[in-house]
Design an enzyme around this catalytic site. Structure first.
Site, PDB file in Angstrom:
ATOM      1  N   LYS A 120       1.551  29.502  68.810  1.00 42.90           N
ATOM      2  CA  LYS A 120       2.565  29.039  69.766  1.00 42.90           C
ATOM      3  C   LYS A 120       2.608  27.512  69.828  1.00 42.90           C
ATOM      4  CE  LYS A 120       3.349  32.622  69.632  1.00 42.90           C
ATOM      5  NZ  LYS A 120       4.621  33.197  69.144  1.00 42.90           N
ATOM      6  N   ARG A 133      16.841  16.938  62.568  1.00 39.57           N
ATOM      7  CA  ARG A 133      18.046  17.259  61.787  1.00 39.57           C
ATOM      8  C   ARG A 133      19.314  17.174  62.620  1.00 39.57           C
ATOM      9  NH1 ARG A 133      17.331  22.812  59.099  1.00 39.57           N
ATOM     10  NH2 ARG A 133      18.820  21.987  57.587  1.00 39.57           N
ATOM     11  N   GLN A 138      21.245  24.027  68.722  1.00 39.54           N
ATOM     12  CA  GLN A 138      20.272  25.116  68.649  1.00 39.54           C
ATOM     13  C   GLN A 138      19.175  24.996  69.705  1.00 39.54           C
ATOM     14  OE1 GLN A 138      19.740  24.524  64.186  1.00 39.54           O
ATOM     15  NE2 GLN A 138      19.729  26.743  64.292  1.00 39.54           N
ATOM     16  N   HIS A 143      15.628  28.816  74.313  1.00 41.70           N
ATOM     17  CA  HIS A 143      14.723  28.365  73.251  1.00 41.70           C
ATOM     18  C   HIS A 143      13.592  27.515  73.833  1.00 41.70           C
ATOM     19  CE1 HIS A 143      13.586  26.706  69.263  1.00 41.70           C
ATOM     20  NE2 HIS A 143      13.431  25.586  69.942  1.00 41.70           N
ATOM     21  N   HIS A 146      11.239  29.551  76.130  1.00 36.88           N
ATOM     22  CA  HIS A 146      10.351  30.427  75.362  1.00 36.88           C
ATOM     23  C   HIS A 146       9.168  29.641  74.797  1.00 36.88           C
ATOM     24  CE1 HIS A 146       8.997  33.381  72.401  1.00 36.88           C
ATOM     25  NE2 HIS A 146       9.080  32.431  71.486  1.00 36.88           N
TER      26      HIS A 146
END
Length: 270
Positions: A120, A133, A138, A143, A146
């Site tokens: 993790k 990037r 995203q 996200h 989590h």
């Protein structure tokens, strides 16, 4: 810092009971502060990283992405195999399993679950690659939640219930493994952009092709040579669609839809 850690340990013991002594002295598990600091640094990078990259060119990170995804794929495969064999050797019950019921099999589960906890921390790099990037779309709330929560949740799991039924919770690595494979294969493909043209025109090809064009790795598509193919006139198509043998149908305009103005039966000669 030691006084703060002692206060936390006293609070956790009063709330959750005594820790599992089998993980005493294991890396990152003795106190909660390193896990908390790592999570805080992660959230700070998520907040400041896009601002830092705002006026900078995105980084490709292709080769390191291949190594990263291959490494996590192999780690996930190892954890999955160890969990399955440990559950089989300990004859685990999938509905309710104690933490001290399978002897050596429990220690096998504890060791592999420590790797699951540590993975993790490694997976924070998922978000860092998005930032480098400039794929900020995203980095969703789900996200970030989590990744920031899983490391903390599994610190508590490893200290109080490091085996037993929690092995079933971590034993979902077919999905985890498929996820990293799904990331590894495209990242391998973009190392060889010239080979992408050999693939059929599926959605994956379109996705990678457009991504590489934006990054300047592929030339822009050339316009087809020669005159464009003639497309039948709308009025022509309308008349073709409205023609019914045995009837005379007239269409006013194609823009009014496929409605006929009048349909008259043919006159019979007496």
């Amino acid at each position: 810092m030691e006084h703060f850690d002692a206060s936390l340990s006293t609070y956790f013991k009063a709330l959750l009971g005594p820790r599992d002594t089998r993980v005493k002295g294991w890396f990152l598990l003795d106190n909660y502060i390193p896990t908390f600091i790592c999570s805080t640094i992660y959230l700070l990078i998520v907040w400041l990283g896009p601002k830092y990259m705002k006026n900078r060119q995105p980084l490709a990170c292709r080769k390191i992405l291949v190594v990263y995804n291959l490494g996590l794929t192999l780690l996930s495969l190892y954890m999955f195999c160890e969990l399955v064999t440990g559950v089989w050797e300990g004859q685990y019950n999938f509905f309710c399993q104690g933490t001290r019921s399978a002897g050596e099999a429990d220690m096998k589960i504890i060791r592999v679950l420590w790797w699951y906890y540590f993975s993790k921390l490694i997976e924070f790099m998922d978000t860092f690659f998005f930032i480098l990037r400039k794929n900020n779309h995203q980095i969703t709330v789900l996200h970030v939640y989590h990744h920031a929560s899983m490391l903390n949740i599994w610190w508590f799991v490893m200290n109080w219930v490091p085996c037993g039924h929690y092995s079933v919770c971590a034993d979902n690595h077919p999905d985890h493994l498929r996820g990293h494979l799904a990331m590894f294969v495209p990242s391998w493909l973009v190392i060889f952009p010239n080979r992408i043209h050999d693939f059929p025109d599926y959605s994956l090809h379109k996705l990678l092709h457009s991504d590489l064009q934006q990054a300047g790795s592929l030339p822009a598509e050339r316009a087809p040579e020669g005159p464009p193919e003639r497309v039948p006139d709308c009025r022509q198509r309308t008349h073709q669609q409205l023609f019914i043998p045995g009837k005379q149908c007239e269409a006013e305009e194609a823009t009014e839809g496929l409605r006929s103005k009048s349909c008259k039966p043919p006159h019979h000669v007496v």
